[in-house]
Design an enzyme around this catalytic site. Structure first.
Site, mmCIF file in Angstrom:
data_model
loop_
_atom_site.group_PDB
_atom_site.id
_atom_site.type_symbol
_atom_site.label_atom_id
_atom_site.label_comp_id
_atom_site.label_asym_id
_atom_site.label_seq_id
_atom_site.Cartn_x
_atom_site.Cartn_y
_atom_site.Cartn_z
ATOM 1 N N GLU A 177 0.445 -1.276 0.228
ATOM 2 C CA GLU A 177 -0.261 -0.265 -0.492
ATOM 3 C C GLU A 177 0.932 1.334 -0.238
ATOM 4 O O GLU A 177 1.218 1.902 0.912
ATOM 5 C CB GLU A 177 -0.870 0.231 1.268
ATOM 6 C CG GLU A 177 -2.106 1.134 0.999
ATOM 7 C CD GLU A 177 -2.593 1.258 2.260
ATOM 8 O OE1 GLU A 177 -2.503 0.377 3.421
ATOM 9 O OE2 GLU A 177 -3.142 2.034 2.613
ATOM 10 N N LYS A 219 -1.913 -2.403 -3.418
ATOM 11 C CA LYS A 219 -3.336 -1.024 -2.814
ATOM 12 C C LYS A 219 -2.905 0.331 -2.746
ATOM 13 O O LYS A 219 -2.612 1.190 -2.388
ATOM 14 C CB LYS A 219 -3.418 -1.987 -0.615
ATOM 15 C CG LYS A 219 -4.692 -0.759 -0.544
ATOM 16 C CD LYS A 219 -5.096 -1.634 0.546
ATOM 17 C CE LYS A 219 -5.714 -0.802 1.692
ATOM 18 N NZ LYS A 219 -6.944 -0.727 2.877
HETATM 19 P P1 13P Z 1 -9.269 4.003 3.797
HETATM 20 O O1 13P Z 1 -9.882 3.223 2.365
HETATM 21 O O2 13P Z 1 -9.686 4.763 4.877
HETATM 22 O O3 13P Z 1 -8.509 4.547 3.502
HETATM 23 O O4 13P Z 1 -8.402 3.043 4.961
HETATM 24 C C1 13P Z 1 -6.951 2.119 4.207
HETATM 25 C C2 13P Z 1 -6.440 1.690 5.310
HETATM 26 O O5 13P Z 1 -6.770 0.654 5.021
HETATM 27 C C3 13P Z 1 -5.191 2.170 5.410
HETATM 28 O O6 13P Z 1 -4.237 1.594 5.430
#
Ligand code: 13P
Length: 362
Positions: A177, A219
């Site tokens: 991510e 992600k």
């Molecule tokens: P949000 O969808 O609230 O941005 O959170 C996703 C997430 O896993 C943040 O690390």
């Protein structure tokens, strides 16, 4: 390493029309969200809330994987059942957040580095023993005056790749991510550039660290203008900018892209994901799905508000948002049925409130 198992898990996480439920807020973040609503910031309140989420009836029809937090994976329901067992019993693959949060990046004012590599091999072994089959690590990239810097992008990409390689060694699927934040007044174009730079660096490092692309999930953020940018893009412009950016940077070997919501209104996040699947699915070599936290949870959290009597209504609100995003994966989301017509205007009067609102129906 059992590569087949790794790939099967990655494929299962993005199969059909399902997506991921991110419920891995750290104690600090969860407490902050509770505090805004006047909910007690206790371990018991956090446990009750996570129990509410994972016992939502039929959640497994739309959710393939749930990302848990260290506190949650060790917790039990009042009847003694481990929360992680309830996740598995619901037909959902359990995952775990393994980064240790961000810290200031030395020599780079205003920029962050994510920590948590020390001892990660041992922690992954422990989580795997508890049933977790995938893991998440979030890097944070800020857009601002002459940032993101190359130093920040490279340091975070390197950490993401080191984490991803350790995950695969432990036969856990890394959910990689790199989040370009939507805070700020930057343009859509600036976000596209920063996102492309970050993704290119991440895939270069993943390759250097010998990460098997077929056994991971990306992600990313959607490509959006900053929250306070006066010129906001349409749903189609966001979908086009996002998919174009991903097509240029993400190898086709990656099975799926599961977006974070970043604090977008729930209805907008669904509409944008839907448009990507309507307009670009044929060109996209990967599944395009969701891994939202706030955009799925916010209405449920507000309805629950710490009140046991509100559990069923809160679960229905979660299910509504989950079903909307499942429809968006199929390209069948209807914003009007979602009670989102007209969609919330931009720029918002108060960006602080931009976390979602109770959904109407799915
Ligand atoms: P949000 O969808 O609230 O941005 O959170 C996703 C997430 O896993 C943040 O690390």
């Amino acid at each position: 390493m059992n590569t087949r198992r790794l790939i099967d898990t990655a494929v299962a996480l993005v199969a059909g029309d399902k997506g991921l439920l991110a419920m891995d807020e750290s104690v600090g973040t969860c407490n902050k969200r509770f505090a805004k609503l006047g909910i007690p910031q206790t371990e018991e309140a956090r446990r009750s809330y996570r129990e509410l989420l994972v016992t939502t009836p039929n959640l497994g029809e739309s959710i393939s994987g749930a990302i848990l937090y260290d506190e949650t994976i060790r917790q039990r329901f009042n009847n003694g059942t481990l929360i992680v067992k309830a996740v598995v019993d619901a037909g959902i693959i359990p995952g775990i957040k393994v980064d240790a949060g961000t810290n200031n990046l030395a020599g780079h004012p205003g920029e962050k580095i994510t920590e948590g590599l020390d001892g990660l091999r041992e922690r992954l072994a422990e989580y795997s023993g508890m049933g977790a089959r995938f893991a998440k690590w979030r890097a944070v990239i800020v857009i601002g005056d002459r940032i993101p810097s190359e130093g920040c992008i490279e340091a975070n990409a390197h950490a993401l790749a080191r984490y991803a390689a350790l995950c695969q060694e432990a036969e856990m699927v890394p959910v990689v991510e790199p989040e370009v934040l939507m805070d700020g007044n930057h343009t859509l174009e600036q976000c596209r550039e920063a996102t492309a730079d970050a993704l290119r660096a991440v895939f270069e490092q993943l390759s250097t660290q010998r990460v098997i692309l077929e056994g991971m999930i990306l992600k990313p953020n959607m490509v959006l203008a900053g929250l306070t940018c006066p010129k906001q893009a349409t749903v189609h412009e966001v979908a086009e900018a996002t998919v174009t950016c991903l097509l240029r940077a993400v190898p086709a070997a990656v099975p799926g892209i599961a977006f974070l919501s970043g604090g977008q209104y729930g209805e907008l996040a669904s509409a944008r994901l839907n448009e990507m699947n309507v307009a670009f699915r044929r060109r996209a070599p990967w599944a395009l799905t969701f891994s939202f936290a706030r955009s799925l949870q916010q209405p449920a959290l507000e309805i629950w508000n710490g009140e046991p009597a509100q559990v069923a209504a809160a679960q229905q609100a979660l299910l509504d948002r989950v079903r909307c995003n499942r429809a968006a994966r199929r390209g069948e989301y209807d914003a009007q049925l979602d009670g989102a017509s007209p969609l919330p205007c931009f720029p918002p009067a108060n960006p602080e409130t931009l976390t979602g609102r109770p959904g109407k129906r799915g």
